[in-house]
Design an enzyme around this catalytic site. Structure first.
Site, short mmCIF file in Angstrom:
data_model
loop_
_atom_site.label_atom_id
_atom_site.label_comp_id
_atom_site.label_asym_id
_atom_site.label_seq_id
_atom_site.Cartn_x
_atom_site.Cartn_y
_atom_site.Cartn_z
CG MET A 115 -2.00 -1.10 1.14
SD MET A 115 -2.92 -1.17 -0.42
CE MET A 115 -3.68 0.43 -0.46
CG ASP A 130 -1.42 20.77 -7.41
OD1 ASP A 130 -2.50 21.38 -7.54
OD2 ASP A 130 -0.48 21.20 -6.71
#
Length: 160
Positions: A115, A130
């Site tokens: 993960m 972004d």
């Protein structure tokens, strides 16, 4: 319910107990891509993005994200990471500009780092988005996948 490891006897979510598991060296390798326009490609490679060095900032954000995975994914354990490495390579085919992002995460502990590796590459791609969205919002992220993991009871997994 007993086969579902993340549920308690009442059928409610729980974090699994890893206290009896052996510490081993564990690694995970994940990758994702972000497809960008030619203009964004030239900004990134030419160092002309108004927000700064896109790949350096994205790389640091990916490292930071790996360290924060347990704060983002409810059932993840806090892990003392021993290494996080994010790398980039460009793949250009005709008019497709693909930034390939690869992440390797390591620990010595009682649970894996899959993960953390997936979070690292995902946040790295999101940071590129972004920083470049003012130029073109048509970027596409993915696919994101685990490529390999080592260590632990289940041993080595490698994507075909």
């Amino acid at each position: 319910m007993s086969k579902l490891t993340h549920f308690n006897s009442q059928g409610r979510a729980k974090m699994v107990d890893i206290s009896e598991k052996n510490d081993t060296i564990r690694t995970a390798f994940a990758k994702t891509s972000i497809f960008v326009s030619e203009d964004i490609y030239h900004e990134i490679t030419g160092g002309t993005n108004k927000k700064g060095d896109v790949l350096s900032v994205a790389q640091v954000s990916g490292i930071m994200a790996a360290k924060q995975t347990s704060n983002l994914i409810p059932m993840c354990h806090s892990i003392a990471l021993t290494s996080v490495n994010i790398t980039f390579r460009w793949k250009i085919v005709e008019d497709q500009y693909e930034l390939c992002i690869e992440g390797e995460v390591k620990t010595k502990g009682s649970t894996g780092v899959e993960m953390e590796a997936l979070t690292a590459v995902s946040v790295t791609a999101l940071t590129v988005y972004d920083m470049c969205k003012a130029v073109d919002k048509n970027m596409v992220i993915g696919p994101t996948m685990l490529m390999k993991k080592t260590g632990g009871k289940s041993g080595t997994y490698e994507r075909d």
